[in-house]
Design an enzyme around this catalytic site. Structure first.
Site, PDB file in Angstrom:
ATOM      1  N   ARG A 184       0.843  -1.175   0.000  1.00  0.00           N
ATOM      2  CA  ARG A 184       0.000   0.000   0.000  1.00  0.00           C
ATOM      3  C   ARG A 184       0.890   1.241   0.000  1.00  0.00           C
ATOM      4  O   ARG A 184       2.001   1.218   0.527  1.00  0.00           O
ATOM      5  CB  ARG A 184      -0.907   0.015   1.234  1.00  0.00           C
ATOM      6  CG  ARG A 184      -0.157  -0.176   2.536  1.00  0.00           C
ATOM      7  CD  ARG A 184      -1.090  -0.434   3.701  1.00  0.00           C
ATOM      8  NE  ARG A 184      -1.772   0.774   4.123  1.00  0.00           N
ATOM      9  CZ  ARG A 184      -1.252   1.663   4.963  1.00  0.00           C
ATOM     10  NH1 ARG A 184      -0.024   1.504   5.431  1.00  0.00           N
ATOM     11  NH2 ARG A 184      -1.947   2.708   5.333  1.00  0.00           N
ATOM     12  N   ARG A 188      -2.851  11.002   1.143  1.00  0.00           N
ATOM     13  CA  ARG A 188      -3.713  11.794   2.021  1.00  0.00           C
ATOM     14  C   ARG A 188      -4.144  13.063   1.286  1.00  0.00           C
ATOM     15  O   ARG A 188      -3.286  13.838   0.860  1.00  0.00           O
ATOM     16  CB  ARG A 188      -2.980  12.170   3.301  1.00  0.00           C
ATOM     17  CG  ARG A 188      -2.557  10.973   4.121  1.00  0.00           C
ATOM     18  CD  ARG A 188      -1.804  11.413   5.350  1.00  0.00           C
ATOM     19  NE  ARG A 188      -1.381  10.270   6.145  1.00  0.00           N
ATOM     20  CZ  ARG A 188      -0.593  10.362   7.215  1.00  0.00           C
ATOM     21  NH1 ARG A 188      -0.157  11.551   7.598  1.00  0.00           N
ATOM     22  NH2 ARG A 188      -0.261   9.292   7.880  1.00  0.00           N
ATOM     23  N   ARG A 425      18.401  -7.557   4.769  1.00  0.00           N
ATOM     24  CA  ARG A 425      18.978  -6.284   4.385  1.00  0.00           C
ATOM     25  C   ARG A 425      19.537  -5.660   5.652  1.00  0.00           C
ATOM     26  O   ARG A 425      19.049  -5.902   6.761  1.00  0.00           O
ATOM     27  CB  ARG A 425      17.924  -5.353   3.769  1.00  0.00           C
ATOM     28  CG  ARG A 425      17.417  -5.802   2.430  1.00  0.00           C
ATOM     29  CD  ARG A 425      18.474  -5.771   1.348  1.00  0.00           C
ATOM     30  NE  ARG A 425      18.896  -4.412   1.050  1.00  0.00           N
ATOM     31  CZ  ARG A 425      19.897  -4.118   0.228  1.00  0.00           C
ATOM     32  NH1 ARG A 425      20.576  -5.096  -0.365  1.00  0.00           N
ATOM     33  NH2 ARG A 425      20.218  -2.867  -0.015  1.00  0.00           N
ATOM     34  N   ARG A 456      19.091   8.313   3.844  1.00  0.00           N
ATOM     35  CA  ARG A 456      18.546   9.410   4.635  1.00  0.00           C
ATOM     36  C   ARG A 456      19.597   9.951   5.595  1.00  0.00           C
ATOM     37  O   ARG A 456      20.614   9.301   5.873  1.00  0.00           O
ATOM     38  CB  ARG A 456      17.297   8.981   5.394  1.00  0.00           C
ATOM     39  CG  ARG A 456      17.478   7.833   6.381  1.00  0.00           C
ATOM     40  CD  ARG A 456      16.144   7.505   7.048  1.00  0.00           C
ATOM     41  NE  ARG A 456      16.248   6.378   7.969  1.00  0.00           N
ATOM     42  CZ  ARG A 456      15.279   5.997   8.794  1.00  0.00           C
ATOM     43  NH1 ARG A 456      14.134   6.653   8.814  1.00  0.00           N
ATOM     44  NH2 ARG A 456      15.433   4.956   9.597  1.00  0.00           N
ATOM     45  N   GLU A 481      22.623   7.354   6.667  1.00  0.00           N
ATOM     46  CA  GLU A 481      22.221   5.944   6.692  1.00  0.00           C
ATOM     47  C   GLU A 481      22.393   5.330   5.304  1.00  0.00           C
ATOM     48  O   GLU A 481      21.901   5.867   4.316  1.00  0.00           O
ATOM     49  CB  GLU A 481      20.772   5.820   7.144  1.00  0.00           C
ATOM     50  CG  GLU A 481      20.277   4.385   7.256  1.00  0.00           C
ATOM     51  CD  GLU A 481      18.883   4.305   7.841  1.00  0.00           C
ATOM     52  OE1 GLU A 481      18.073   3.523   7.294  1.00  0.00           O
ATOM     53  OE2 GLU A 481      18.590   5.010   8.829  1.00  0.00           O
ATOM     54  N   TYR A 546       9.322  -8.369  10.440  1.00  0.00           N
ATOM     55  CA  TYR A 546       9.543  -6.981  10.822  1.00  0.00           C
ATOM     56  C   TYR A 546       8.509  -6.565  11.869  1.00  0.00           C
ATOM     57  O   TYR A 546       7.316  -6.830  11.731  1.00  0.00           O
ATOM     58  CB  TYR A 546       9.449  -6.043   9.619  1.00  0.00           C
ATOM     59  CG  TYR A 546       9.658  -4.601  10.022  1.00  0.00           C
ATOM     60  CD1 TYR A 546      10.940  -4.118  10.269  1.00  0.00           C
ATOM     61  CD2 TYR A 546       8.583  -3.745  10.212  1.00  0.00           C
ATOM     62  CE1 TYR A 546      11.145  -2.818  10.683  1.00  0.00           C
ATOM     63  CE2 TYR A 546       8.775  -2.439  10.620  1.00  0.00           C
ATOM     64  CZ  TYR A 546      10.061  -1.983  10.860  1.00  0.00           C
ATOM     65  OH  TYR A 546      10.250  -0.695  11.279  1.00  0.00           O
ATOM     66  N   ASP A 548       7.421  -3.099  14.489  1.00  0.00           N
ATOM     67  CA  ASP A 548       7.632  -1.833  15.160  1.00  0.00           C
ATOM     68  C   ASP A 548       7.754  -2.114  16.648  1.00  0.00           C
ATOM     69  O   ASP A 548       7.505  -3.232  17.112  1.00  0.00           O
ATOM     70  CB  ASP A 548       6.470  -0.874  14.873  1.00  0.00           C
ATOM     71  CG  ASP A 548       6.541  -0.289  13.467  1.00  0.00           C
ATOM     72  OD1 ASP A 548       7.665  -0.001  13.004  1.00  0.00           O
ATOM     73  OD2 ASP A 548       5.477  -0.142  12.835  1.00  0.00           O
TER      74      ASP A 548
END
Length: 562
Positions: A184, A188, A425, A456, A481, A546, A548
Site C-alpha cells: 500500500r 492523504r 537487508r 537518509r 544511513e 519486521y 515496530d
C-alpha cells in the site's frame, strides 16, 4: 539453584519479558553480545544529544494499554514524525499529502490532486472517514514493484520520491523487485505531514536507555544467591524475582566445526606457518607493552587468584591474537579500548568471534575503563561468564542454567542453518558531530535520488529538543544511513520476505514451534504441553518478521495476560 529464564538479547522483547517475569517472582538472566543493553533502541550520548545508534526509532501506537504502560515507566515527549524528502535539492513533505502534491504540481485542492494522479497512471483514491485515502490496483496485475507503484501513485511521485530511494534500500532495480513489497502507498488528501496514523507517538524523555532501565535492566551485577560455588550469596535474595544482566558475552549456540581441533592443539595450525610465527612475535611484544586496562586485568587473574582458574595472555588462536584465554573453561576475554565502535571494526570483530566460537570458545568483552575503575564488578562478570561458558553450546546446555530459554537472536542461526541461511537487508551509519546548532531543521530527511549514496540523514537532537532548546546546544549530531546487502559479520536488520526466504523461514518456524511451550495459556500458568527444554522465540530476528516497537511490547504483555 538456576535461573527461571535465560534471555538471549536485551532489546525490547527480552527487556519487557524480563520485566513481567520479575513481577511474577521469577529469576531472569539477560545476556547480550553487544557491550550495552537495549538492542537496537540503544542511545549513545554525544555532545549532550541522545544518538539513536542503530537508526531512528519513533514509538507509535493506537493501543492505549501499551501507551499507558510505557508512560508509567518513563514519560514520553510530544515528538511527531514528519519526514522530508530531498530530490535533487528540492524538498517534499512526507507522507504523500496535499503539501506534497502542491510542491509537486502546484495543485491546491484534493480534486485537482486526484485528477493529476489519475492522469499519470495512478488511481483516484477513495478517501477514508478521516480524510485520508489509499489507492488500489486496477486492471492488469502489476508484474513488478515499478508497475505497482505507478498504478498507485502515478509516475511523477514514483520517479522522484520512490524509485531511487527504494533501489538504494534494496540494491536492485525496481523492475526486478516483486510487486508485493509495496502492499500500500497511503495518499492523504489533507494538509497533514504526520507520518503515522496512530493515536499516540513520541520519544522517551531522556532517550530509550531510560525505558530499558525502567524495565529493570542494568549492566551492573550484584551479588546474588549462589548459582555455583563461585557466585556469592546476598541475604534476602531467595524467592525474590530478579533480573541479572551480562553484556558483551557471546556464547556458542551449536557445536563448532573446529572443536575437535581444539582438543589437539589444532587452534595453532594455520595454512601459513610464516604468518603464525609473525603473530607469535607480535604477541610477545604485546605482552611486553600492555595497555593500562590489560595491566589491570592481568593483576586480577594472573597467578593464584580468587577465580581459581588459569588465564593466558596474548595467545594466538587460529589467525588471531586474543587478549586473554582460559582453556580449561573455554573463555576468551577481550579488553575493548574503544576503537571497536566503527562499522568496519564491528564486522571484523563479529567474524573473529565466529571463528573463536567454532572452536567452542565463549567470548566476553570488557570495557577498558571498567577494568581499571571497577575491579570488583569485573570479578563478578568473570564469575558469571565462566559459569555460562560451561553451558555451551547454549542450545544443548541452557537447561543447566535456566528452566526456559527466551531467544531473540537469528532464527536460522539457532538451528545451525540446517535449511540454509535466511537473507537480510542491513544498514550502516556514518555519524559525525557538526559545529552548528541546527544542520537540516528536521529529524529525518530522505534522499530519494541516486546521486546521493545514502538513503537518509538523521539529525538526532530534533527527536528530543524543540524550539529554543535546539539552539541552546551549539553542536548537533547527524547520521548518514546507508542500505546494503547483508553479509556474515554485519548486523541483520530487515527480513527479505520473498518466496524463497519465506519457505526457508517456514521450516525454521515449524522447528521453533516444536521447542516452544504451548502459549495458548499465559506465561506463569501451566501450559498444555511443555517440551523437555522449552524455548520461547520472540522478536524481529527470532521470528524473521519486521516489527515496530509497540507491537513487540504488546506481544509480551499478551503472553503475560496484561
Amino acid at each position: 539453584m538456576k535461573y527461571d529464564y535465560l534471555i538471549v538479547g536485551s532489546g525490547l522483547f527480552g527487556a519487557t519479558f524480563a520485566y513481567f517475569a520479575k513481577q511474577q517472582g521469577k529469576r531472569c538472566l539477560v545476556i547480550d553480545k553487544r557491550p550495552q543493553l537495549g538492542g537496537n533502541v540503544y542511545c549513545e550520548d554525544i555532545e549532550g544529544i541522545h544518538v539513536h545508534k542503530y537508526g531512528a526509532h519513533i514509538f507509535h501506537t493506537s493501543n492505549k494499554k501499551v501507551w499507558d504502560f510505557v508512560n508509567s515507566l518513563v514519560p514520553f515527549n510530544r515528538y511527531t514524525n514528519s519526514p522530508v524528502a530531498n530530490y535533487q535539492g528540492k524538498l517534499y513533505n512526507l507522507p504523500f499529502n496535499m503539501n506534497t502534491f502542491y510542491q509537486m504540481w502546484g495543485v491546491t485542492t484534493p480534486k485537482e490532486a486526484q485528477a493529476k494522479i489519475k492522469e499519470q497512471g495512478g488511481l483516484s483514491p477513495v478517501p477514508s472517514p478521516v480524510g485520508r485515502g489509499e489507492s488500489a490496483p486496477l486492471g492488469k496485475e502489476p508484474k513488478n514493484l515499478e508497475e505497482k507503484a505507478i498504478s498507485l501513485v502515478g509516475r511523477d511521485i514514483y520517479e522522484r520520491l520512490i524509485k531511487g530511494y527504494t533501489e538504494k534500500q534494496w540494491g536492485r532495480d525496481c523492475k526486478d523487485l516483486p510487486a508485493f513489497i509495496i502492499k500500500r502507498l497511503p495518499l492523504r488528501f489533507v494538509f497533514d505531514n504526520n507520518y503515522f496514523n496512530d493515536s499516540y507517538q513520541g520519544i522517551p524523555i531522556g532517550g530509550y536507555n531510560k525505558l530499558i532501565q525502567a524495565l529493570g535492566l542494568s549492566p551492573t551485577l550484584t551479588c546474588r544467591e549462589s548459582l555455583s560455588p563461585t557466585l556469592p550469596r546476598r541475604e534476602g535474595d531467595c524467592g525474590e524475582g530478579c533480573i541479572d544482566c551480562l553484556v558483551g558475552i557471546d556464547i556458542p549456540l551449536n557445536h563448532g566445526k573446529r572443536e575437535p581441533l581444539l582438543r589437539n592443539g589444532g587452534y595453532r595450525q594455520m595454512a601459513d606457518p610464516i604468518n603464525y610465527q609473525m603473530l607469535e612475535e607480535k604477541a610477545k611484544e604485546m605482552r611486553k607493552n600492555p595497555t593500562d586496562g590489560e595491566k589491570a586485568f592481568w593483576a586480577l587473574v594472573s597467578g593464584k587468584n580468587e577465580l581459581d582458574v588459569k588465564f593466558r595472555r596474548q595467545c594466538v588462536i587460529d589467525n588471531y591474537i586474543v587478549d586473554y584465554v582460559c582453556f580449561e573453561k573455554q573463555l576468551v576475554v577481550e579488553i575493548d579500548g574503544g576503537y571497536h565502535n566503527t562499522q568496519e571494526q564491528v564486522i571484523e570483530d563479529n567474524q573473529r568471534s565466529q571463528v573463536l566460537k567454532d572452536y567452542g570458545f565463549t567470548i566476553l568483552i570488557l570495557k577498558n575503563e571498567e577494568v581499571i575503575a571497577d575491579p570488583e564488578q569485573v570479578i563478578l562478570k568473570l564469575r558469571l561468564a565462566l559459569w555460562l561458558a560451561q553451558k555451551a553450546p547454549l542450545r544443548e546446555g541452557f537447561g543447566e542454567a535456566a528452566n526456559c530459554l527466551v531467544y531473540t537472536g537469528q532464527l536460522d542461526e539457532f538451528f545451525d542453518y540446517k535449511y540454509g541461511r535466511l537473507n537480510w537487508r542491513t544498514v550502516s551509519f556514518k555519524t559525525r558531530v557538526e559545529d552548528m546548532p541546527n544542520y537540516q531543521g528536521n529529524a529525518v530527511v530522505n534522499y530519494t535520488s541516486h546521486d546521493v549514496p545514502y538513503t537518509r540523514v538523521i539529525e538526532h537532537k530534533h527527536f528530543e529538543m524543540f524550539g529554543q532548546q535546539v539552539y541552546d546546544n551549539p553542536k548537533t549530531v547527524i547520521s548518514e544511513e546507508y542500505s546494503t546487502e547483508y553479509k556474515p559479520g554485519m548486523e541483520p536488520y530487515y527480513p527479505v520476505n520473498d518466496e524463497k526466504n519465506n519457505e526457508i523461514a517456514k521450516k525454521y518456524r515449524e522447528e521453533a514451534d516444536r521447542l516452544s511451550p504451548s502459549l495458548r495459556g499465559r506465561v506463569g500458568e501451566r501450559p498444555a504441553e511443555v517440551p523437555e527444554r522449552p524455548v520461547i522465540f520472540g522478536g524481529r530476528l527470532a521470528e524473521y518478521k519486521y516489527y515496530d516497537m509497540a507491537p513487540i511490547i504488546e506481544k509480551v504483555m499478551t503472553l503475560f495476560g496484561k
